[in-house]
Scaffold this motif. Structure first.
Motif, PDB file in Angstrom:
ATOM      1  N   ALA A  89       0.830  -1.203   0.000  1.00  0.00           N
ATOM      2  CA  ALA A  89       0.000   0.000   0.000  1.00  0.00           C
ATOM      3  C   ALA A  89       0.866   1.256   0.000  1.00  0.00           C
ATOM      4  O   ALA A  89       0.562   2.244  -0.704  1.00  0.00           O
ATOM      5  N   ALA A  90       1.965   1.227   0.759  1.00  0.00           N
ATOM      6  CA  ALA A  90       2.844   2.391   0.831  1.00  0.00           C
ATOM      7  C   ALA A  90       3.509   2.659  -0.519  1.00  0.00           C
ATOM      8  O   ALA A  90       3.734   3.817  -0.894  1.00  0.00           O
ATOM      9  N   LEU A  91       3.797   1.602  -1.259  1.00  0.00           N
ATOM     10  CA  LEU A  91       4.430   1.767  -2.567  1.00  0.00           C
ATOM     11  C   LEU A  91       3.489   2.401  -3.586  1.00  0.00           C
ATOM     12  O   LEU A  91       3.941   2.931  -4.611  1.00  0.00           O
ATOM     13  N   GLU A  92       2.208   2.340  -3.309  1.00  0.00           N
ATOM     14  CA  GLU A  92       1.214   2.954  -4.195  1.00  0.00           C
ATOM     15  C   GLU A  92       0.844   4.363  -3.756  1.00  0.00           C
ATOM     16  O   GLU A  92       0.085   5.047  -4.441  1.00  0.00           O
ATOM     17  N   SER A  93       1.384   4.791  -2.610  1.00  0.00           N
ATOM     18  CA  SER A  93       1.032   6.106  -2.083  1.00  0.00           C
ATOM     19  C   SER A  93       1.912   7.193  -2.698  1.00  0.00           C
ATOM     20  O   SER A  93       2.860   6.905  -3.436  1.00  0.00           O
ATOM     21  N   ALA A  94       1.602   8.434  -2.349  1.00  0.00           N
ATOM     22  CA  ALA A  94       2.358   9.565  -2.894  1.00  0.00           C
ATOM     23  C   ALA A  94       3.775   9.610  -2.337  1.00  0.00           C
ATOM     24  O   ALA A  94       4.708  10.065  -3.012  1.00  0.00           O
TER      25      ALA A  94
END
Length: 313
Positions: A214-219
């Motif tokens: 999820a963090a890798l898909e965040s800004a």
């Protein structure tokens, strides 16, 4: 075996005793070889006898190293992972030793026998990395000659002192065993204390593979540092979007990454030992958010089904 009995056996067949003792010790069996070499050196009849003892000691050591080399070549990083799991202190992950071995090359084998732990993992690492067999055997023989030669030579030069020590130990065997037991207990206690300290360090906040995805898909994507050893990376391939890192060169791997941006450390070590160690080091260096990946490389593969993560750079 009592020292008097060992001394008698060495007088009868020193070459066989030295060969078997060194072979077992170099294969990983917890039997000391240096005392036997010292005693054998003190009993050597002359330079010719000393040379024969050195030859069989080197042969035994090289045979053991060759076997470990073959295991590393056949099974790759799995041998290293197994050695890492056997360690009483998981924080001393094999990947760290592997990185140093790769940096120093085959010349490190010349001094490996004098470095506890390193002498065990160096031969399988050389095999896993498919290093030249001829060069490996030559370096292993040189290192064994230095190690065994130092012990045999010390026994030869200090033969009177060694023999006197044997007599004294035989006369006070009970006390000597008590002292050895206390020393062994102190060493084991220190190792267990290291393990306890590592358990305490495990309290650092981790990140799960799901949270990392999820963090890798965040800004604000985190920087993911891949701390797996070169052997495993060569066998399984790099993880897209991560940076390869070594424990001794963490700051080079981080580069100009802002200290207020998140970092994730990933390893293939038992109990995430290497990732935890690297995360703590970076936190102490002033980075504000550093978390080891819970479950390491295997958990990452399970979560992604071997699908490459997004670019973390």
């Amino acid at each position: 075996m009592e020292l008097a009995q060992l001394s008698h056996t060495l007088r009868q067949d020193a070459l066989s005793v030295v060969f078997v003792n060194v072979l077992l010790q170099q294969m990983g069996v917890p039997v000391p070889a240096v005392p036997t070499l010292l005693l054998a050196g003190s009993l050597a009849a002359g330079p010719d006898g000393l040379g024969k003892l050195l030859a069989v000691a080197v042969l035994a050591s090289v045979v053991a190293d060759w076997a470990w080399y073959g295991a590393g070549k056949l099974f790759g990083y799995r041998v290293l992972a197994g050695l890492c799991k056997l360690s009483i202190n998981p924080a001393s992950c094999v990947s760290q030793t592997e990185a140093r071995f790769i940096r120093w090359g085959l010349s490190s084998l010349v001094v490996a026998k004098f470095i506890p732990g390193f002498s065990t993992v160096a031969p399988p690492i050389a095999g896993a990395l498919r290093m030249n067999l001829g060069g490996f055997l030559l370096a292993a023989a040189a290192g064994a000659a230095l190690w065994a030669g130092a012990a045999l030579g010390a026994g030869w030069v200090l033969k009177e002192a060694v023999q006197a020590a044997i007599v004294a130990l035989d006369e006070h065997m009970g006390r000597a065993l008590v002292v050895l037991g206390l020393l062994a207990g102190a060493w084991l206690g220190w190792k267990l204390w290291q393990k306890y300290r590592f358990r305490q360090q495990c309290a650092i906040a981790h990140i799960t593979p799901t949270e990392l995805l999820a963090a890798l898909e965040s800004a604000e994507r985190p920087l993911v540092l891949d701390l797996r050893g070169a052997t495993m990376v060569a066998a399984t391939g790099p993880i897209p979007g991560t940076r390869l890192a070594e424990h001794d060169r963490l700051h080079e791997a981080v580069g100009d990454w802002p200290k207020n941006r998140p970092i994730v450390t990933l390893c293939a070590c038992p109990e995430d030992a290497g990732a935890i160690q690297a995360a703590r080091h970076l936190l102490e260096a002033g980075y504000l958010s550093v978390r080891p990946l819970q479950g390491g490389y295997e958990a990452w593969l399970a979560a992604t089904s071997q699908t490459a993560p997004a670019d973390a750079q």
